[in-house]
Write a protein that holds these residues in place. Structure first.
Motif, PDB file in Angstrom:
ATOM      1  N   TRP B 135       0.560  -1.352   0.086  1.00  0.00           N
ATOM      2  CA  TRP B 135      -0.519  -0.170   0.431  1.00  0.00           C
ATOM      3  C   TRP B 135       1.048   1.186   0.216  1.00  0.00           C
ATOM      4  N   VAL B 136       0.633   2.069  -1.291  1.00  0.00           N
ATOM      5  CA  VAL B 136       0.796   3.419  -1.433  1.00  0.00           C
ATOM      6  C   VAL B 136       0.139   4.550  -0.804  1.00  0.00           C
ATOM      7  N   GLN B 137       0.306   5.684  -0.650  1.00  0.00           N
ATOM      8  CA  GLN B 137      -0.449   6.711   0.482  1.00  0.00           C
ATOM      9  C   GLN B 137       0.678   8.335  -0.407  1.00  0.00           C
ATOM     10  N   VAL B 138      -0.148   8.746  -1.218  1.00  0.00           N
ATOM     11  CA  VAL B 138      -0.349   9.815  -2.175  1.00  0.00           C
ATOM     12  C   VAL B 138      -0.305  11.165  -1.289  1.00  0.00           C
ATOM     13  N   LEU B 139       0.629  11.607  -1.103  1.00  0.00           N
ATOM     14  CA  LEU B 139       1.372  12.266   0.630  1.00  0.00           C
ATOM     15  C   LEU B 139      -0.021  13.563   0.974  1.00  0.00           C
ATOM     16  N   ASP B 140       0.030  14.155  -0.903  1.00  0.00           N
ATOM     17  CA  ASP B 140      -1.057  15.457  -0.823  1.00  0.00           C
ATOM     18  C   ASP B 140      -2.467  15.292  -0.516  1.00  0.00           C
ATOM     19  N   ALA B 141      -3.677  14.409  -0.621  1.00  0.00           N
ATOM     20  CA  ALA B 141      -4.306  13.700  -1.260  1.00  0.00           C
ATOM     21  C   ALA B 141      -5.534  14.104   0.144  1.00  0.00           C
ATOM     22  N   ALA B 142      -5.068  14.328   1.970  1.00  0.00           N
ATOM     23  CA  ALA B 142      -5.450  14.787   1.926  1.00  0.00           C
ATOM     24  C   ALA B 142      -6.569  16.284   1.443  1.00  0.00           C
ATOM     25  N   THR B 143      -5.987  17.434   0.193  1.00  0.00           N
ATOM     26  CA  THR B 143      -6.359  18.771   0.774  1.00  0.00           C
ATOM     27  C   THR B 143      -6.049  18.133  -1.272  1.00  0.00           C
ATOM     28  N   ARG B 144      -5.658  16.901  -1.600  1.00  0.00           N
ATOM     29  CA  ARG B 144      -5.972  17.403  -3.190  1.00  0.00           C
ATOM     30  C   ARG B 144      -7.048  15.807  -3.353  1.00  0.00           C
ATOM     31  N   PRO B 145      -7.951  15.479  -3.164  1.00  0.00           N
ATOM     32  CA  PRO B 145      -8.690  13.969  -3.260  1.00  0.00           C
ATOM     33  C   PRO B 145      -7.626  13.220  -4.388  1.00  0.00           C
ATOM     34  N   VAL B 146      -7.570  12.191  -4.518  1.00  0.00           N
ATOM     35  CA  VAL B 146      -8.197  11.575  -6.358  1.00  0.00           C
ATOM     36  C   VAL B 146      -8.807  10.796  -6.302  1.00  0.00           C
ATOM     37  N   PRO B 147      -9.060  10.369  -7.425  1.00  0.00           N
ATOM     38  CA  PRO B 147     -10.248   9.494  -7.836  1.00  0.00           C
ATOM     39  C   PRO B 147      -9.759   8.336  -7.830  1.00  0.00           C
ATOM     40  N   ALA B 148     -10.975   7.549  -7.640  1.00  0.00           N
ATOM     41  CA  ALA B 148     -10.475   5.796  -6.619  1.00  0.00           C
ATOM     42  C   ALA B 148     -11.491   5.143  -7.492  1.00  0.00           C
ATOM     43  N   LEU B 149     -11.399   3.963  -6.881  1.00  0.00           N
ATOM     44  CA  LEU B 149     -12.349   2.426  -7.563  1.00  0.00           C
ATOM     45  C   LEU B 149     -13.569   2.487  -6.563  1.00  0.00           C
ATOM     46  N   ASP B 150     -14.535   3.023  -7.378  1.00  0.00           N
ATOM     47  CA  ASP B 150     -15.922   2.226  -6.557  1.00  0.00           C
ATOM     48  C   ASP B 150     -15.690   0.555  -6.014  1.00  0.00           C
ATOM     49  N   LEU B 151     -15.847   0.398  -4.734  1.00  0.00           N
ATOM     50  CA  LEU B 151     -15.745  -0.736  -4.240  1.00  0.00           C
ATOM     51  C   LEU B 151     -17.342  -0.773  -3.630  1.00  0.00           C
ATOM     52  N   ALA B 152     -18.470  -0.037  -3.687  1.00  0.00           N
ATOM     53  CA  ALA B 152     -19.294  -0.289  -3.361  1.00  0.00           C
ATOM     54  C   ALA B 152     -20.241  -1.867  -3.941  1.00  0.00           C
ATOM     55  N   THR B 153     -20.541  -1.996  -5.298  1.00  0.00           N
ATOM     56  CA  THR B 153     -21.210  -3.012  -5.313  1.00  0.00           C
ATOM     57  C   THR B 153     -19.869  -4.522  -6.192  1.00  0.00           C
TER      58      THR B 153
END
Lengths: 298, 260
Positions: B135-153
């Motif tokens: 697992w890798v963390q994008v360091l500034d993602a708290a202020t600039r969200p990154v498009p994420a995969l939809d895991l809902a379904t």
């Protein structure tokens, strides 16, 4: 008015074009194999390879076997450029590993075989497009009827995910039997140029691939990313693509312009050729431990 | 009157079916929708190898495939592809050279986001060597969200049915998104629940998320070793079910929060 619902049914069932295959209608793989195989040929010859590095120069003759497709009724054969001496990822990797400064390979004899007919048809290189890893040969000598060929002008653009078919030939040991295999379009690449990335069983570079309705959609090429896109990885990016037909057709048009020149040269050479002399002994293998370039590729 | 309705009704139904088929999302549509969460990850890995009294240090730049699992910037990568010392592939090589010890360290990481491949600083948070995930963390993602995969379904795996993964071409081909078709060939329960898969797969596809025909996520491509395998046996590429990946994600979250 009652005719309209029936017409709708006919369209929905794909029956609206009786008497011929409509675009989009599937051509069974066996039918495609039977239709395309006569245009898929075996190419054989000898390459004279010369290379230098570390202050020494070497040369060697190697036999090669390849496969091509006739793409013009006048006898133009399309094939992988690396088969007739063009560079390839394998050659480039070999040069890098062995510090080879210069390398060239020239076909010194070239024949084309149709199906399992052992008749050898002489051919000459018409044009080489190293950018697309494609080459064109011209069959020499007339024929009483036009060659069976794949008409690349009647093609279509594929879509990502679309399943495709390719027809190649097995080797001499299996009597050059024609084989149909599947593959699919994995990606659309725009850089360094427009290409369709391919995955699947069919890997014969230099041959056309077909949509399920039988229309050609591109020509397979193994291409490397440009050197300036080096990433620090061990080897440059390399993948299998379908070169779009418009790019292939441009290259084919350029090759067609050279047909008169190549035919004239071949006629001159034939007229000037001395009577056959006894065959010279085959050149010996390079000494053990010295780098040898990869041999002819299909 | 009723029988007369049949041709018209049948025609309408068939036309509707044909229209529905034409409206079904294409592979290209799936790719366009899913690709933003599939990101190239580049980095520098430092490899320290010791064999007896000899040692060697190598620093190497490379790239791999990542998938943004969370808008907070948590990105899944393959443990094997990022030189994980505990990865089945690395372990298999170490086993072949008796006495060889290898340690690795990711000294820098960047996640390439969006069509312009904007480089965003990142850091390795944790490796899940059992599942071959990292697992890798994008360091500034708290202020600039990154498009994420939809895991809902979550999707469904059926043996023999077509699945697909979303991958990317290499840097030399501008990281164009790519669809990779595969199918499940069987279900394995030991060493853990997994699906065996077949398709024209490449080691570069490790870490790719796999979807069912309706583009719902079903798992991730990883390598796994069988229990009690022969020493020479190489690990196999398999499909790790989504629920196992989710558990790994939950375990990584607190560590990722610290890294941000």
């Amino acid at each position: 008015m009652r005719f309209l619902p029936m017409l709708a049914v006919a369209f929905a069932l794909g029956l609206a074009f009786p008497g011929g295959r409509a675009r989009g209608e599937e051509e069974p793989a066996a039918a495609l194999l039977a239709r395309v195989a006569p245009a898929v040929v075996s190419v054989h010859g000898t390459l004279e390879q010369r290379w230098s590095g570390d202050g020494s120069a070497q040369e060697k003759e190697v036999a090669f076997d390849g496969v091509g497709a006739v793409v013009d009724p006048g006898g133009i054969v399309l094939l992988r450029n690396a088969t007739v001496g063009g560079s390839s990822p394998e050659i480039e990797a070999w040069r890098k590993q062995n510090d080879i400064e210069s390398y060239s390979a020239t076909p010194t004899s070239l024949v084309v075989l149709f199906g399992n007919d052992p008749t050898e048809h002489a051919a000459a290189v018409l044009a080489q497009d190293s950018r697309l890893d494609l080459a064109f040969l011209q069959l020499l000598g007339g024929r009483d009827k036009p060659f069976a060929y794949v008409d690349l002008t009647k093609g279509a653009a594929p879509r990502v995910g679309q399943e495709l078919l390719g027809v190649r030939r097995s080797g001499r040991g299996f009597d050059f039997a024609p084989i149909v295999e599947t593959l699919y379009v994995s990606s659309r690449v725009e850089k360094p140029r427009a290409l369709w990335a391919l995955r699947g069983d069919f890997e014969a570079a230099g041959l056309p691939v077909f949509a399920r309705d039988g229309a050609p959609v591109g020509v397979v090429a193994e291409l490397q990313a440009p050197a300036d896109s080096a990433t620090g990885d061990d080897r440059p990016d390399e993948a299998r693509f379908a070169v779009p037909l418009d790019a292939v057709l441009k290259s084919l048009e350029a090759a067609r312009k050279k047909v008169p020149e190549v035919l004239a040269k071949a006629a001159e050479a034939k007229a000037a050729a001395p009577k056959p002399a006894p065959a010279a002994p085959a050149p010996g293998p390079a000494p053990e431990g010295e780098p040898k370039p990869p041999e002819g590729t299909r | 009157v009723r029988p007369r309705l049949l041709p018209g009704g049948l025609a309408a139904a068939l036309v509707l079916c044909a229209a529905a088929r034409a409206d079904a999302p294409s592979w290209g549509d799936h790719l366009a929708r899913l690709a933003p969460a599939v990101v190239p990850v580049r980095g520098v890995i430092k490899i320290h190898a010791v064999l007896g009294e000899q040692s060697m240090d190598v620093e190497k730049e490379g790239g791999t495939l990542g998938v943004v699992f969370d808008a907070s910037g948590l990105v899944l990568v393959s443990n094997t592809r990022t030189g994980g010392p505990g990865s089945p592939l690395v372990k298999a090589f170490v086993r072949r050279i008796p006495g060889l010890q290898v340690t690795t360290e990711i000294t820098s990481a960047r996640v390439l986001v969006g069509e312009a491949h904007e480089e965003r600083e990142a850091a390795l948070v944790v490796r899940d060597t059992t599942l071959d995930l990292a697992w890798v963390q994008v360091l500034d993602a708290a202020t600039r969200p990154v498009p994420a995969l939809d895991l809902a379904t979550p999707g469904e795996v059926v043996v023999g049915r077509t699945l697909f993964a979303v991958a990317r071409m290499g840097q030399g081909f501008d990281h164009a998104p790519a669809v990779v078709r595969l199918r499940a060939t069987g279900r394995v329960e030991k060493p853990r629940p997994l699906w065996t898969v077949a398709g024209d797969l490449d080691v570069q596809d490790l870490g790719a998320v796999v979807f069912d025909e309706r583009a719902r996520p079903v798992g991730v491509l990883v390598t796994q070793e069988g229990v009690g395998e022969d020493e020479d046996a190489m690990p196999e590429m398999v499909l790790l079910p989504l629920d196992a990946v989710r558990k790994s994600l939950e375990a990584a979250r607190p560590l990722a929060a610290k890294a941000r």
